[in-house]
Design an enzyme around this catalytic site. Structure first.
Site, PDB file in Angstrom:
ATOM      1  N   HIS A  22     -15.020 -41.747 -48.498  1.00 46.54           N
ATOM      2  CA  HIS A  22     -14.381 -42.636 -47.521  1.00 46.54           C
ATOM      3  C   HIS A  22     -14.882 -42.333 -46.098  1.00 46.54           C
ATOM      4  O   HIS A  22     -15.198 -43.254 -45.336  1.00 46.54           O
ATOM      5  CB  HIS A  22     -12.859 -42.444 -47.633  1.00 46.54           C
ATOM      6  CG  HIS A  22     -12.034 -43.223 -46.667  1.00 46.54           C
ATOM      7  ND1 HIS A  22     -11.172 -44.235 -47.053  1.00 46.54           N
ATOM      8  CD2 HIS A  22     -11.883 -43.124 -45.312  1.00 46.54           C
ATOM      9  CE1 HIS A  22     -10.562 -44.721 -45.976  1.00 46.54           C
ATOM     10  NE2 HIS A  22     -10.974 -44.064 -44.910  1.00 46.54           N
ATOM     11  N   GLU A  23     -14.977 -41.044 -45.787  1.00 44.69           N
ATOM     12  CA  GLU A  23     -15.380 -40.656 -44.422  1.00 44.69           C
ATOM     13  C   GLU A  23     -16.879 -40.889 -44.193  1.00 44.69           C
ATOM     14  O   GLU A  23     -17.286 -41.354 -43.124  1.00 44.69           O
ATOM     15  CB  GLU A  23     -15.034 -39.185 -44.141  1.00 44.69           C
ATOM     16  CG  GLU A  23     -13.569 -38.807 -44.306  1.00 44.69           C
ATOM     17  CD  GLU A  23     -12.596 -39.709 -43.579  1.00 44.69           C
ATOM     18  OE1 GLU A  23     -12.999 -40.410 -42.634  1.00 44.69           O
ATOM     19  OE2 GLU A  23     -11.419 -39.718 -43.974  1.00 44.69           O
TER      20      GLU A  23
ATOM     21  N   GLY B  65      -8.068 -37.444 -43.534  1.00 43.99           N
ATOM     22  CA  GLY B  65      -9.392 -37.310 -42.946  1.00 43.99           C
ATOM     23  C   GLY B  65      -9.508 -38.186 -41.721  1.00 43.99           C
ATOM     24  O   GLY B  65      -8.636 -39.034 -41.474  1.00 43.99           O
TER      25      GLY B  65
ATOM     26  N   GLN C  98     -13.697 -43.628 -35.692  1.00 48.44           N
ATOM     27  CA  GLN C  98     -12.297 -44.064 -35.638  1.00 48.44           C
ATOM     28  C   GLN C  98     -11.637 -43.724 -34.301  1.00 48.44           C
ATOM     29  O   GLN C  98     -10.612 -44.292 -33.957  1.00 48.44           O
ATOM     30  CB  GLN C  98     -11.484 -43.419 -36.773  1.00 48.44           C
ATOM     31  CG  GLN C  98     -11.903 -43.915 -38.151  1.00 48.44           C
ATOM     32  CD  GLN C  98     -11.053 -43.303 -39.234  1.00 48.44           C
ATOM     33  OE1 GLN C  98     -11.321 -42.199 -39.689  1.00 48.44           O
ATOM     34  NE2 GLN C  98     -10.003 -43.993 -39.630  1.00 48.44           N
TER      35      GLN C  98
ATOM     36  N   HIS D  81     -17.426 -44.388 -43.348  1.00 45.85           N
ATOM     37  CA  HIS D  81     -17.126 -44.701 -41.938  1.00 45.85           C
ATOM     38  C   HIS D  81     -18.358 -44.480 -41.060  1.00 45.85           C
ATOM     39  O   HIS D  81     -18.611 -45.245 -40.134  1.00 45.85           O
ATOM     40  CB  HIS D  81     -16.012 -43.791 -41.408  1.00 45.85           C
ATOM     41  CG  HIS D  81     -14.615 -44.305 -41.614  1.00 45.85           C
ATOM     42  ND1 HIS D  81     -14.167 -45.498 -41.078  1.00 45.85           N
ATOM     43  CD2 HIS D  81     -13.551 -43.781 -42.269  1.00 45.85           C
ATOM     44  CE1 HIS D  81     -12.887 -45.670 -41.408  1.00 45.85           C
ATOM     45  NE2 HIS D  81     -12.490 -44.637 -42.136  1.00 45.85           N
TER      46      HIS D  81
ATOM     47  N   CYS E  28      -6.368 -46.194 -44.930  1.00 44.72           N
ATOM     48  CA  CYS E  28      -7.213 -45.811 -43.804  1.00 44.72           C
ATOM     49  C   CYS E  28      -6.410 -45.960 -42.522  1.00 44.72           C
ATOM     50  O   CYS E  28      -5.722 -46.964 -42.327  1.00 44.72           O
ATOM     51  CB  CYS E  28      -8.450 -46.716 -43.760  1.00 44.72           C
ATOM     52  SG  CYS E  28      -9.586 -46.331 -42.419  1.00 44.72           S
ATOM     53  N   LEU E  29      -6.512 -44.964 -41.657  1.00 46.52           N
ATOM     54  CA  LEU E  29      -5.794 -45.015 -40.383  1.00 46.52           C
ATOM     55  C   LEU E  29      -6.265 -46.187 -39.524  1.00 46.52           C
ATOM     56  O   LEU E  29      -5.538 -46.643 -38.650  1.00 46.52           O
ATOM     57  CB  LEU E  29      -5.964 -43.696 -39.624  1.00 46.52           C
ATOM     58  CG  LEU E  29      -5.327 -42.462 -40.294  1.00 46.52           C
ATOM     59  CD1 LEU E  29      -5.704 -41.196 -39.534  1.00 46.52           C
ATOM     60  CD2 LEU E  29      -3.817 -42.606 -40.397  1.00 46.52           C
TER      61      LEU E  29
END
Ligand code: GNR
Ligand code: NI
Length: 164
Positions: free
Chosen positions: A131-132, A46, A51, A135, A89-90
Protein backbone atom coordinates in the site's frame (compact mmCIF):
# COMPACT_ATOMS: atom_id res chain seq x y z
CA UNK A 1 7.76 17.41 16.43
CA UNK A 2 4.66 18.44 14.58
CA UNK A 3 1.51 16.96 13.14
CA UNK A 4 1.40 17.44 9.38
CA UNK A 5 -1.68 18.00 7.29
CA UNK A 6 -2.86 14.87 5.45
CA UNK A 7 -3.69 15.29 1.78
CA UNK A 8 -6.88 13.60 0.64
CA UNK A 9 -8.01 12.00 -2.61
CA UNK A 10 -8.61 14.64 -5.26
CA UNK A 11 -5.33 16.35 -4.34
CA UNK A 12 -3.06 16.12 -7.37
CA UNK A 13 0.01 15.40 -5.28
CA UNK A 14 -1.26 11.90 -4.44
CA UNK A 15 -1.06 10.90 -8.12
CA UNK A 16 2.55 12.00 -8.67
CA UNK A 17 5.71 9.88 -8.62
CA UNK A 18 8.05 10.41 -5.68
CA UNK A 19 11.77 11.09 -6.07
CA UNK A 20 14.40 8.96 -4.35
CA UNK A 21 16.19 10.43 -1.34
CA UNK A 22 19.84 11.16 -2.17
CA UNK A 23 21.15 12.13 1.26
CA UNK A 24 19.85 12.34 4.80
CA UNK A 25 19.49 15.86 6.17
CA UNK A 26 18.23 17.37 9.44
CA UNK A 27 15.17 18.53 7.52
CA UNK A 28 14.37 14.99 6.37
CA UNK A 29 14.91 13.64 9.91
CA UNK A 30 12.35 16.19 11.07
CA UNK A 31 9.98 15.09 8.30
CA UNK A 32 10.36 11.42 9.37
CA UNK A 33 9.66 12.37 13.00
CA UNK A 34 6.58 14.30 11.95
CA UNK A 35 5.39 11.42 9.78
CA UNK A 36 5.52 9.01 12.76
CA UNK A 37 3.73 11.54 14.96
CA UNK A 38 1.06 12.18 12.32
CA UNK A 39 0.56 8.44 11.68
CA UNK A 40 0.07 7.75 15.41
CA UNK A 41 -2.24 10.74 15.84
CA UNK A 42 -4.43 9.45 13.00
CA UNK A 43 -4.26 5.81 14.15
CA UNK A 44 -2.77 4.76 10.82
CA UNK A 45 -0.76 1.59 10.21
CA UNK A 46 1.47 3.43 7.76
CA UNK A 47 2.09 6.77 6.11
CA UNK A 48 3.89 7.75 2.91
CA UNK A 49 5.55 11.16 2.41
CA UNK A 50 3.22 12.26 -0.44
CA UNK A 51 0.30 11.98 2.01
CA UNK A 52 1.83 14.92 3.89
CA UNK A 53 2.64 16.75 0.65
CA UNK A 54 6.27 15.69 0.15
CA UNK A 55 7.17 13.94 -3.12
CA UNK A 56 10.00 11.84 -1.69
CA UNK A 57 10.32 8.06 -1.34
CA UNK A 58 9.83 7.85 2.43
CA UNK A 59 7.46 5.51 4.29
CA UNK A 60 6.78 4.92 7.97
CA UNK A 61 4.78 1.98 9.31
CA UNK A 62 3.57 0.51 12.59
CA UNK A 63 1.37 -2.55 12.33
CA UNK A 64 1.41 -3.24 16.09
CA UNK A 65 4.05 -5.97 15.87
CA UNK A 66 6.29 -4.11 18.33
CA UNK A 67 8.38 -2.42 15.63
CA UNK A 68 8.50 0.96 13.96
CA UNK A 69 9.51 0.72 10.34
CA UNK A 70 11.13 3.42 8.23
CA UNK A 71 11.66 2.68 4.55
CA UNK A 72 13.62 5.09 2.35
CA UNK A 73 13.68 4.40 -1.41
CA UNK A 74 11.90 1.04 -0.93
CA UNK A 75 11.86 -1.55 -3.71
CA UNK A 76 9.85 -4.74 -3.52
CA UNK A 77 12.22 -7.50 -4.63
CA UNK A 78 10.09 -10.60 -3.97
CA UNK A 79 6.42 -11.41 -3.65
CA UNK A 80 4.81 -14.68 -2.61
CA UNK A 81 1.27 -15.98 -2.31
CA UNK A 82 -1.81 -13.84 -2.00
CA UNK A 83 -4.23 -12.46 0.61
CA UNK A 84 -7.59 -10.83 0.12
CA UNK A 85 -8.75 -8.44 2.82
CA UNK A 86 -9.90 -5.04 3.91
CA UNK A 87 -7.85 -1.95 3.31
CA UNK A 88 -8.26 1.72 4.19
CA UNK A 89 -6.20 4.86 3.64
CA UNK A 90 -5.80 8.06 5.63
CA UNK A 91 -6.03 9.90 2.29
CA UNK A 92 -9.42 8.31 1.57
CA UNK A 93 -11.17 9.12 4.85
CA UNK A 94 -14.25 7.20 5.93
CA UNK A 95 -13.90 4.45 3.32
CA UNK A 96 -12.64 0.89 3.04
CA UNK A 97 -12.54 -1.80 0.41
CA UNK A 98 -11.38 -5.31 -0.41
CA UNK A 99 -7.96 -5.63 -2.04
CA UNK A 100 -5.85 -8.66 -2.99
CA UNK A 101 -2.15 -8.34 -2.17
CA UNK A 102 0.80 -10.75 -1.89
CA UNK A 103 0.82 -12.71 1.40
CA UNK A 104 4.57 -12.14 1.75
CA UNK A 105 6.91 -9.53 0.37
CA UNK A 106 10.59 -8.82 0.61
CA UNK A 107 11.49 -5.14 0.37
CA UNK A 108 14.91 -3.56 -0.02
CA UNK A 109 15.24 -0.07 1.46
CA UNK A 110 17.54 2.39 3.21
CA UNK A 111 17.36 3.23 6.93
CA UNK A 112 17.86 6.67 8.48
CA UNK A 113 21.63 6.28 8.11
CA UNK A 114 21.09 5.56 4.38
CA UNK A 115 22.23 1.98 5.00
CA UNK A 116 20.60 -0.71 2.90
CA UNK A 117 18.53 -3.43 4.57
CA UNK A 118 16.01 -6.05 3.54
CA UNK A 119 12.69 -6.46 5.35
CA UNK A 120 10.44 -9.48 4.99
CA UNK A 121 6.81 -8.95 5.82
CA UNK A 122 3.75 -11.15 5.81
CA UNK A 123 0.08 -10.61 6.48
CA UNK A 124 -0.77 -7.03 7.46
CA UNK A 125 2.87 -5.92 7.20
CA UNK A 126 3.08 -7.20 3.61
CA UNK A 127 -0.24 -5.49 2.81
CA UNK A 128 0.98 -2.26 4.33
CA UNK A 129 4.32 -2.36 2.48
CA UNK A 130 2.48 -2.79 -0.85
CA UNK A 131 0.00 0.00 0.00
CA UNK A 132 2.78 2.44 0.94
CA UNK A 133 5.06 1.60 -1.99
CA UNK A 134 2.06 2.23 -4.26
CA UNK A 135 1.65 5.72 -2.73
CA UNK A 136 5.24 6.49 -3.81
CA UNK A 137 4.24 5.68 -7.39
CA UNK A 138 1.17 7.89 -7.18
CA UNK A 139 -1.22 4.95 -6.87
CA UNK A 140 -4.11 4.58 -4.42
CA UNK A 141 -5.77 1.36 -3.26
CA UNK A 142 -9.13 2.59 -4.55
CA UNK A 143 -8.04 1.56 -8.05
CA UNK A 144 -7.47 -2.03 -6.86
CA UNK A 145 -10.69 -2.45 -4.89
CA UNK A 146 -12.71 -5.56 -5.71
CA UNK A 147 -16.40 -4.74 -5.76
CA UNK A 148 -17.51 -1.49 -4.14
CA UNK A 149 -15.54 1.05 -2.19
CA UNK A 150 -17.53 1.02 1.05
CA UNK A 151 -18.39 3.55 3.71
CA UNK A 152 -16.98 3.00 7.21
CA UNK A 153 -20.38 3.76 8.77
CA UNK A 154 -21.36 0.25 7.61
CA UNK A 155 -18.35 -1.15 9.51
CA UNK A 156 -19.33 0.79 12.66
CA UNK A 157 -22.84 -0.66 12.49
CA UNK A 158 -21.44 -4.19 12.20
CA UNK A 159 -19.20 -3.44 15.20
CA UNK A 160 -22.10 -2.21 17.30
CA UNK A 161 -24.08 -5.36 16.59
CA UNK A 162 -21.12 -7.51 17.63
CA UNK A 163 -20.63 -5.57 20.86
CA UNK A 164 -23.89 -6.79 22.38
O1 GNR B 1 -4.11 2.97 8.42
C1 GNR B 1 -3.98 2.27 7.42
N1 GNR B 1 -4.43 1.01 7.46
C2 GNR B 1 -4.18 0.09 6.46
C3 GNR B 1 -4.94 -1.06 6.44
C4 GNR B 1 -4.73 -2.01 5.47
C5 GNR B 1 -3.76 -1.81 4.53
C6 GNR B 1 -3.01 -0.66 4.52
C7 GNR B 1 -3.21 0.28 5.48
S1 GNR B 1 -2.25 1.72 5.50
C8 GNR B 1 -3.38 2.85 6.20
C9 GNR B 1 -2.73 4.19 6.42
C10 GNR B 1 -2.39 4.81 5.10
O2 GNR B 1 -3.15 5.44 4.43
N2 GNR B 1 -1.18 4.60 4.62
O3 GNR B 1 -0.81 5.08 3.43
NI1 NI C 1 -2.68 5.15 2.29
Amino acid sequence: MAIRNIRVIGDDILTKKCKPVKEMTPRLLQLIDDMFETMYQENGAGLAAPQVGVLKQIVVMDVDDGNQYLLINPEIIEEEGSQTGTEGCLSVPGKHGTVTRPEKVKVKALDQDMKEFVLEGEGLLARCICHEVAHLRGELYVDLVEGELMDNSELDEEGEEEQE
